[in-house]
Scaffold this active site. Sequence first.
Site, PDB file in Angstrom:
ATOM      1  N   ASN A  16       7.257  -4.140   1.492  1.00  0.00           N
ATOM      2  CA  ASN A  16       6.155  -3.246   1.129  1.00  0.00           C
ATOM      3  C   ASN A  16       6.771  -1.865   0.933  1.00  0.00           C
ATOM      4  O   ASN A  16       7.099  -1.197   1.908  1.00  0.00           O
ATOM      5  CB  ASN A  16       5.101  -3.230   2.239  1.00  0.00           C
ATOM      6  CG  ASN A  16       4.050  -2.149   2.013  1.00  0.00           C
ATOM      7  OD1 ASN A  16       3.927  -1.617   0.905  1.00  0.00           O
ATOM      8  ND2 ASN A  16       3.287  -1.833   3.047  1.00  0.00           N
ATOM      9  N   TRP A  17       6.925  -1.492  -0.344  1.00  0.00           N
ATOM     10  CA  TRP A  17       7.589  -0.212  -0.621  1.00  0.00           C
ATOM     11  C   TRP A  17       6.689   0.977  -0.272  1.00  0.00           C
ATOM     12  O   TRP A  17       7.154   2.106  -0.253  1.00  0.00           O
ATOM     13  CB  TRP A  17       7.968  -0.126  -2.100  1.00  0.00           C
ATOM     14  CG  TRP A  17       9.085  -1.029  -2.526  1.00  0.00           C
ATOM     15  CD1 TRP A  17       9.746  -1.956  -1.759  1.00  0.00           C
ATOM     16  CD2 TRP A  17       9.684  -1.081  -3.828  1.00  0.00           C
ATOM     17  NE1 TRP A  17      10.719  -2.579  -2.517  1.00  0.00           N
ATOM     18  CE2 TRP A  17      10.695  -2.059  -3.787  1.00  0.00           C
ATOM     19  CE3 TRP A  17       9.468  -0.405  -5.023  1.00  0.00           C
ATOM     20  CZ2 TRP A  17      11.482  -2.373  -4.898  1.00  0.00           C
ATOM     21  CZ3 TRP A  17      10.248  -0.716  -6.134  1.00  0.00           C
ATOM     22  CH2 TRP A  17      11.248  -1.689  -6.067  1.00  0.00           C
ATOM     23  N   LYS A  18       5.407   0.730  -0.039  1.00  0.00           N
ATOM     24  CA  LYS A  18       4.440   1.824   0.174  1.00  0.00           C
ATOM     25  C   LYS A  18       4.570   2.810  -0.987  1.00  0.00           C
ATOM     26  O   LYS A  18       4.841   2.397  -2.107  1.00  0.00           O
ATOM     27  CB  LYS A  18       4.661   2.497   1.531  1.00  0.00           C
ATOM     28  CG  LYS A  18       4.751   1.486   2.676  1.00  0.00           C
ATOM     29  CD  LYS A  18       4.547   2.124   4.004  1.00  0.00           C
ATOM     30  CE  LYS A  18       4.866   1.133   5.101  1.00  0.00           C
ATOM     31  NZ  LYS A  18       4.290   1.483   6.376  1.00  0.00           N
ATOM     32  N   HIS A 102      -4.030  -3.610   4.172  1.00  0.00           N
ATOM     33  CA  HIS A 102      -2.954  -3.030   4.981  1.00  0.00           C
ATOM     34  C   HIS A 102      -3.574  -1.986   5.906  1.00  0.00           C
ATOM     35  O   HIS A 102      -4.527  -1.304   5.532  1.00  0.00           O
ATOM     36  CB  HIS A 102      -1.894  -2.393   4.071  1.00  0.00           C
ATOM     37  CG  HIS A 102      -0.683  -1.954   4.820  1.00  0.00           C
ATOM     38  ND1 HIS A 102      -0.634  -0.775   5.531  1.00  0.00           N
ATOM     39  CD2 HIS A 102       0.519  -2.550   5.010  1.00  0.00           C
ATOM     40  CE1 HIS A 102       0.550  -0.661   6.113  1.00  0.00           C
ATOM     41  NE2 HIS A 102       1.271  -1.732   5.807  1.00  0.00           N
ATOM     42  N   GLU A 104      -2.829   0.882   6.677  1.00  0.00           N
ATOM     43  CA  GLU A 104      -2.918   2.244   6.132  1.00  0.00           C
ATOM     44  C   GLU A 104      -4.139   2.380   5.224  1.00  0.00           C
ATOM     45  O   GLU A 104      -4.755   3.441   5.152  1.00  0.00           O
ATOM     46  CB  GLU A 104      -1.611   2.596   5.406  1.00  0.00           C
ATOM     47  CG  GLU A 104      -0.497   2.861   6.421  1.00  0.00           C
ATOM     48  CD  GLU A 104       0.907   2.550   5.954  1.00  0.00           C
ATOM     49  OE1 GLU A 104       1.131   2.401   4.737  1.00  0.00           O
ATOM     50  OE2 GLU A 104       1.785   2.437   6.835  1.00  0.00           O
ATOM     51  N   GLU A 173       0.133  -7.406  11.661  1.00  0.00           N
ATOM     52  CA  GLU A 173       0.888  -6.167  11.772  1.00  0.00           C
ATOM     53  C   GLU A 173       0.232  -5.267  12.815  1.00  0.00           C
ATOM     54  O   GLU A 173      -0.723  -4.545  12.502  1.00  0.00           O
ATOM     55  CB  GLU A 173       0.893  -5.439  10.430  1.00  0.00           C
ATOM     56  CG  GLU A 173       1.538  -6.211   9.309  1.00  0.00           C
ATOM     57  CD  GLU A 173       2.035  -5.262   8.227  1.00  0.00           C
ATOM     58  OE1 GLU A 173       3.256  -5.241   8.017  1.00  0.00           O
ATOM     59  OE2 GLU A 173       1.236  -4.535   7.644  1.00  0.00           O
ATOM     60  N   SER A 215       8.080  -2.703  11.978  1.00  0.00           N
ATOM     61  CA  SER A 215       9.449  -2.297  12.327  1.00  0.00           C
ATOM     62  C   SER A 215      10.420  -3.473  12.394  1.00  0.00           C
ATOM     63  O   SER A 215      11.297  -3.525  13.260  1.00  0.00           O
ATOM     64  CB  SER A 215       9.453  -1.500  13.639  1.00  0.00           C
ATOM     65  OG  SER A 215       8.688  -0.308  13.500  1.00  0.00           O
ATOM     66  N   GLY A 236       8.300  -2.939   5.860  1.00  0.00           N
ATOM     67  CA  GLY A 236       8.101  -1.646   5.218  1.00  0.00           C
ATOM     68  C   GLY A 236       9.420  -0.925   5.017  1.00  0.00           C
ATOM     69  O   GLY A 236      10.169  -1.202   4.077  1.00  0.00           O
ATOM     70  N   GLY A 237       9.735  -0.006   5.924  1.00  0.00           N
ATOM     71  CA  GLY A 237      10.903   0.865   5.771  1.00  0.00           C
ATOM     72  C   GLY A 237      12.195   0.127   5.427  1.00  0.00           C
ATOM     73  O   GLY A 237      12.941   0.555   4.533  1.00  0.00           O
TER      74      GLY A 237
HETATM   75  C1  PEP Z   1       4.378  -2.231   6.684  1.00  0.00           C
HETATM   76  O1  PEP Z   1       4.189  -1.176   6.101  1.00  0.00           O
HETATM   77  O2  PEP Z   1       3.734  -3.233   6.345  1.00  0.00           O
HETATM   78  C2  PEP Z   1       5.385  -2.255   7.739  1.00  0.00           C
HETATM   79  C3  PEP Z   1       5.485  -3.323   8.488  1.00  0.00           C
HETATM   80  O3  PEP Z   1       6.166  -1.138   7.883  1.00  0.00           O
HETATM   81  P1  PEP Z   1       7.486  -0.987   8.794  1.00  0.00           P
HETATM   82  O4  PEP Z   1       8.324  -2.221   8.572  1.00  0.00           O
HETATM   83  O5  PEP Z   1       8.154   0.253   8.273  1.00  0.00           O
HETATM   84  O6  PEP Z   1       7.034  -0.868  10.201  1.00  0.00           O
END
Ligand code: PEP
Length: 253
Positions: A16-18, A102, A104, A173, A215, A236-237
């Site tokens: 997920n590049w956000k 999601h 967010e 998540e 994470s 994500g990151g």
């Molecule tokens: C996400 O945005 O779906 C996510 C899991 O982010 P991260 O891996 O950065 O916690």
Amino acid sequence: MSQVHSQPRTRLVMGNWKMHGSLAENAALLAGLAAGQGRGGATELAVTVPFPYLAQVREALADTPLSWGAQDVSVHERGAYTGEVSAAMLADFGCTWVLCGHSERRALHGESSALVAAKAAAALAAGLTPVVCVGETLSDRDAGDAECVIGDQLEPVLALGAEALSRLVIAYEPVWAIGTGRTASPEQAQAIHALIRAALGKSGAANTRVLYGGSVKAANAAALFAQPDIDGALVGGASLVAEEFLNIAAAVA
Ligand code: PEP
């Protein structure tokens, strides 16, 4: 309830590049993914990207086994909905996937669980695979309400029925683990995944894949994916660094 068996629970690692990236940054990332995709073995690899980059991703990944998708979708098919993007438009760009709900979007855009389920239904109607995200906040967890919150978030999705459930993916998540560097322990994650699996099973879709997100990194991926009800990851990151993302896929394989 009889079970719908549409898909084996093939491992899936999805980035997920956000709201990150640029044409130049994406080109380098996509080239790295295309070059190293074999490292994930039979694990499916996918990225969900900002809308403007769908054409770029389609071109870069067309001849690879990687698939792509978007991070949100409209519930509407077409019309006067300024700023929205329909499921058919995503399908036009070769999307396989779309994230729905999601955390967010739930937190920053007030998306309700009913709206999230409606988005999933719109995606399914256009032939996309929705990845429906659920997860509790830290205060939910501290209050002992995690299971209840997730049950409430799942309810309208389960109501879509076994056939729909067999064609979507759930991502657990925990909000407190997203972008915080704080991952759920494998046991904490498995406990919620087992609960989600049981709810899916009761609805006739025990084979629906359930991803973990929060994470995830190459260093913690193997322990998470050793759990029986974790079918892969939403990342994500760490999905913004080709090497790290591929190493997560290798850990899952
Ligand atoms: C996400 O945005 O779906 C996510 C899991 O982010 P991260 O891996 O950065 O916690």
